[in-house]
Each structure stands twice: as structure tokens, then as C-alpha cells.
Design an enzyme around this catalytic site. Structure first.
Site, PDB file in Angstrom:
ATOM      1  CB  VAL A 104      46.066 -26.459  53.374  1.00 14.27           C
ATOM      2  CG1 VAL A 104      44.545 -26.172  53.377  1.00 14.27           C
ATOM      3  CG2 VAL A 104      46.656 -26.043  54.671  1.00 14.27           C
ATOM      4  CG  ASP A 105      43.076 -31.924  49.774  1.00 11.83           C
ATOM      5  OD1 ASP A 105      42.649 -31.273  48.929  1.00 11.83           O
ATOM      6  OD2 ASP A 105      42.957 -33.243  49.857  1.00 11.83           O
TER       7      ASP A 105
END
Ligand code: IMP
Ligand code: MG
Length: 181
Positions: A104-105
């Protein structure tokens, strides 16, 4: 000479650490869903397939594995506009669903998937990601997390850069010179 590929700056998460954490996550999921019937795991292709393959082999509860693939319009997910390239094979209404992501960025991909799957009326919906970058608050919960990492591009254990380095057994930081050139 330490045997590291010249594209790589350093190993961020060694293989043994990943394997230990994957076991812990699988154990936690097995406990949480012990009385709930089968859990429906949605792996997000392509990055999550290695993580998911290891995770499910440590689960001690009944489970179903399915996959989705999404793609962002344009070069990055910055716009938040994502489209489905491959959808689930079956309806998930009344299923206990966990989205399994590699990383998850910005959180936009996970947020899109979460809201889209939520609208299909699962019995419950949770998220699991191997790694998370420090991009500030997300609008979806990360229920199961392996590692927090710094804001650098990482490869290995399913994560790639231009389809390279995906099968490394560890997670490594890519040299900035590789993706800025
Ligand atoms: P987000 O929507 O910004 O959270 O982007 C998530 C997606 O971007 C991930 O599912 C990956 O496909 C990709 N991604 C973001 N950071 C990295 C990285 O460091 N290495 C490999 N892929 C990444
Ligand atoms: Mg991904």
C-alpha cells in the site's frame, strides 16, 4: 562484493523475517476466522501472488483463493482512477472476504478495491497487506500488516520494477538511479 544485484541499494526485509511475519499473519487470520466458515481471499495480481501463496499454506481454516487485477489509468495511481482488468470468478455476497495486497503506497488502489467489493455485500471485508509505505492516513483500514517501510521503491517477494526482481526471496530497496534515469 555481497552478491546483491547492482540495481539494488540494500535488503530492507530479509527472507527469514518475511517468512516469520507471514506465519504470524496466517496464524492471526486463522484465529480471527476460526468460527466464521470459509474465508474468501482476494489476491491482487500481479504483486500479491507470492505473498498469498505463502500465506494460504499457513492457514489452518477453510479458505477460497481468488484473484483480481486492476490497472491505473495513466502512469501511476496518483489520479485514483483504477479499472478492473480481471474480476472475481464468483459473487462474494455473504462471504467473509479479505483483500490481500502486496503493498500500500498512496492507498488509492486498496481504497478503490475496498469500496467496490464492499458494494457487493460481503458478510465482512478486511484488508491484508505485506508492506505499507508512510503516506499518511488512508481512507480504508489495513487490518493485517506485515511491515511498514520507508518511502522508497522496493522489489522482491512479488514486487517488481518494470517486471524485474519480482522473484527475489527478500524485499530490497531499488537504487533511485534505476527509476529516475
Ligand atoms: P497505491 O494505489 O498508491 O497504494 O499503489 C499501490 C500499487 O502500486 C501497488 O499495488 C503496487 O503495484 C505499486 N507499488 C507502489 N509502490 C511500489 C513499490 O515500492 N514497489 C513495487 N510496486 C509498488
Ligand atoms: Mg499491487
Amino acid at each position: 562484493m555481497n552478491g546483491l544485484h547492482p540495481d539494488l541499494a540494500r535488503i530492507l526485509v530479509p527472507e527469514e523475517t518475511i517468512q516469520a511475519h507471514v506465519k504470524v499473519l496466517a496464524h492471526q487470520i486463522s484465529l480471527d476466522y476460526a468460527d466464521k466458515g470459509p474465508v474468501y481471499l482476494v489476491g491482487v495480481l500481479r504483486g500479491a501472488f507470492i505473498f498469498l501463496a505463502d500465506l494460504v499454506r499457513h492457514l489452518t481454516i477453510p479458505h477460497v483463493v481468488d484473484f483480481m487485477s486492476v490497472s491505473s489509468y495513466g502512469k501511476s495511481t496518483e489520479s485514483g482512477v483504477v479499472r478492473i482488468v480481471l474480476d472475481l470468478r464468483e459473487p462474494i455476497d455473504n462471504q467473509h472476504v479479505i483483500i490481500v495486497e502486496d503493498i500500500v503506497d498512496s492507498g488509492k488502489t486498496l481504497s478503490y478495491l475496498y469500496n467496490m467489493l464492499k458494494s457487493r455485500n460481503p458478510a465482512s471485508l478486511r484488508t491484508c497487506t505485506l508492506v505499507q509505505k508512510p503516506k499518511g492516513p488512508l481512507d480504508v483500514p489495513v487490518d493485517y500488516l506485515g511491515f511498514k517501510i520507508p518511502d522508497v521503491w522496493v522489489v522482491g517477494y512479488g514486487l517488481d520494477y518494470a517486471d524485474k526482481h519480482r522473484t527475489l526471496p527478500y524485499i530490497a530497496e531499488l537504487k533511485a538511479s534505476v527509476y529516475t534515469k
